[in-house]
Design an enzyme around this catalytic site. Structure first.
Site, short mmCIF file in Angstrom:
data_model
loop_
_atom_site.label_atom_id
_atom_site.label_comp_id
_atom_site.label_asym_id
_atom_site.label_seq_id
_atom_site.Cartn_x
_atom_site.Cartn_y
_atom_site.Cartn_z
N SER A 194 9.30 3.13 -26.42
CA SER A 194 8.15 3.52 -25.61
C SER A 194 8.44 4.84 -24.92
CB SER A 194 7.85 2.44 -24.57
OG SER A 194 8.68 2.62 -23.45
N LYS A 195 7.37 5.43 -24.42
CA LYS A 195 7.52 6.72 -23.75
C LYS A 195 8.44 6.59 -22.55
CE LYS A 195 3.01 8.14 -25.30
NZ LYS A 195 1.69 8.61 -24.96
N ARG A 196 8.47 5.41 -21.97
CA ARG A 196 9.29 5.21 -20.77
C ARG A 196 10.78 5.06 -21.09
NH1 ARG A 196 4.73 2.69 -19.96
NH2 ARG A 196 5.50 0.84 -21.02
N ASP A 197 11.09 4.70 -22.35
CA ASP A 197 12.49 4.46 -22.70
C ASP A 197 13.36 5.69 -22.50
OD1 ASP A 197 12.16 1.83 -23.29
OD2 ASP A 197 11.66 2.19 -25.39
#
Ligand code: GLU
Length: 493
Positions: free
Chosen positions: A261-264
């Site tokens: 995910s973009k947050r990873d």
């Protein structure tokens, strides 16, 4: 003459371009180049609510940085434009009318509350509410009222246009990577194709544009596979030939569990965007983090594709040559930041010194231009990335902080004698080259009964402050005789 392949990359400007989108663009690019085809950049910006400012710019800049160029786009123009879907409203309006006239689509006026009620009601009974052939005649749409009413209501009310999914059929189609796929229409709902704000939804716009832009191959992420049956039905409803499809496998988190995910990136400390993206904070991109575009391309192609050999380091031309859609696998590909670093370092080692200077210069303005080349020659074999080089090799520019423990560990009476003799001779003749300095160190070690390795270890501890860094003698030459003498003498008493 056979027609040229036509490919497209069709991002939605809902945020920055991340590695998933970048890889999709890359696979389209490689296939287009390999087959002498054409590549289109189409911006799917019909969802006004999800549109993010500066997103299109970020996408375009990212693609330019990585070196993916398009034959047609909003910027470049082309005979199939406009290439931003928000400028193609009339085209979709015309096409939704065709579907309505053919009986493949219908107006629906159902209020959100009513639909929520049905959903909840079904849930309570352990069922799933699907708006399709089983219940559409009981719902508030043009299929269950006369023409005059419909006309009146579309003037006054908000409506959507839904696809009339055929009941109880099996849609059979093909995906290059996954082979034949069959989907029963029983579980497909009558998707919304058009909204009363005059905008199409993704499904309609995507199919209409792929057809009108004469796209021959749709290569995109696996997340669109569940929509494929609907898209195929839409092509058939229009009586159009569908393009060939290839759905790329998911990119997984480094742990292998779940989609990246973009947050990873933020969580694990690696970039997921090509370029910096400023939101509530700056998310650093691959470019700003010191990755070479060609290395990132090399890495990304292995996220799903494999050449069927041991070869791991590829130039772009080699990739274009070896790439084949058939060699893409179905299973998810783990994002491995360590592997990316290794591939980056391999590409850095492969650059000639002038090219290395050229790519490093704009990112390392704090290094004096006059010494950049000799510095890079010295550190090239140790570079994994090309940013913040001064900080990473600060001891080559400034005196390191003293590491008492290390000095104590590496010094002995013999070493002290040997290095003292060395310093005296070194400053006496400042014109010595690397070979001569090395010989001098060697001789001084021997004359003082010190082991050469120990002498070198002590010199390293003095010059670097740690047991790391490039060749000791090369470092001496880089920092200069005076500075070398200073750093060594400090610990000789
Ligand atoms: N606009 C879609 C996206 O951003 C494109 C999907 C497709 O390629 O069909 O993912």
């Amino acid at each position: 003459m056979t027609k040229k392949n036509r490919l497209r990359f069709a991002p939605s400007p809902t945020g920055p371009l991340h590695i998933g989108g970048l890889r999709t663009a890359l696979f389209n690019y490689l296939f287009a180049k390999k087959t002498g085809g054409e590549l289109v950049l189409r911006v799917e910006d019909t969802d006004q609510a999800r549109k993010v400012e500066k997103s299109q710019e970020h996408i375009e800049n990212s693609l330019a940085w990585i070196g993916i160029d398009f034959d047609e786009s909003s910027k470049k123009g082309g005979q199939f434009g406009p290439y931003n879907q928000s400028e193609r409203k009339d085209i979709y309006k015309k096409h939704i009318n065709v579907l309505i006239e053919k009986g493949w689509a219908y107006y629906a006026f159902d209020k959100k509350e009513r639909l929520d009620f049905h959903r909840l009601d079904h849930e309570k009974k352990g069922k799933k509410f699907i708006y399709n052939a089983h219940n559409r005649l009981k719902l508030d749409n043009s299929l269950s009222m006369d023409k005059k009413d419909v006309e009146e209501r579309i003037q006054k009310e908000n409506y959507v246009v839904r696809f009339k999914t055929p009941s109880e059929t099996n849609v059979v189609f093909n995906d290059i990577i996954r082979g034949e796929i069959q989907v029963g229409t029983r579980d497909i709902d009558d998707k919304i194709l058009f909204k009363s704000d005059g905008m199409p939804t993704y499904h309609l716009a995507n199919v209409v544009d792929d057809h009108l832009m004469e796209i021959t191959h749709v290569i995109r992420g696996e997340e669109w596979l569940p929509s494929l049956a609907l898209h195929v039905l839409l092509y058939r409803a229009f009586d159009w030939q569908e393009p060939k499809f290839a759905h790329l496998p998911l990119i997984l988190k480094p742990t292998g569990k779940g989609k990246l995910s973009k947050r990873d990136g933020d969580k694990f400390g690696f970039p997921v965007y090509a370029l910096d993206w400023a939101d509530e904070k700056i998310y650093s991109g691959f470019n700003e983090s010191g990755f070479l575009a060609e290395a990132l391309i090399n890495y990304m192609v292995f996220l799903g594709w494999s050449p069927g050999s041991e070869k791991e380091i590829y130039s772009l031309d080699e990739l274009i040559n070896d790439f084949a859609l058939e060699k893409i696998n179905k299973s998810g590909a783990k994002f491995d930041p360590q592997k990316l670093l290794w591939i980056n370092s391999q590409h850095i080692q492969g650059l000639n010194i002038d090219k290395l200077c050229e790519v490093c210069e704009p990112k390392n303005k704090d290094i004096d231009k006059g010494v950049l080349k000799s510095f890079l020659k010295l550190v090239q074999p140790r570079l994994e990335t090309i940013n913040n080089l001064k900080e990473k090799f600060l001891y080559l520019f400034e005196r390191p902080t003293t590491n008492e423990g290390l000095i104590k560990k590496t010094i002995s009476e013999e070493v002290k004698q040997a290095v003292s003799a060395f310093v005296l001779k070194l400053v006496a003749d400042k014109s010595l080259g690397a070979q001569e300095i090395k010989k001098l160190l060697y001789d001084c070690a021997e004359e003082n009964n010190a082991k050469f390795g120990k002498v070198m270890g002590f010199c390293r501890a003095c010059i670097v402050g740690k047991m790391e860094g490039p060749d000791v003698v090369e470092m001496m030459i880089f920092i200069g005789v005076e500075e070398t003498a200073h750093r060594l003498k400090k610990f000789l008493g």
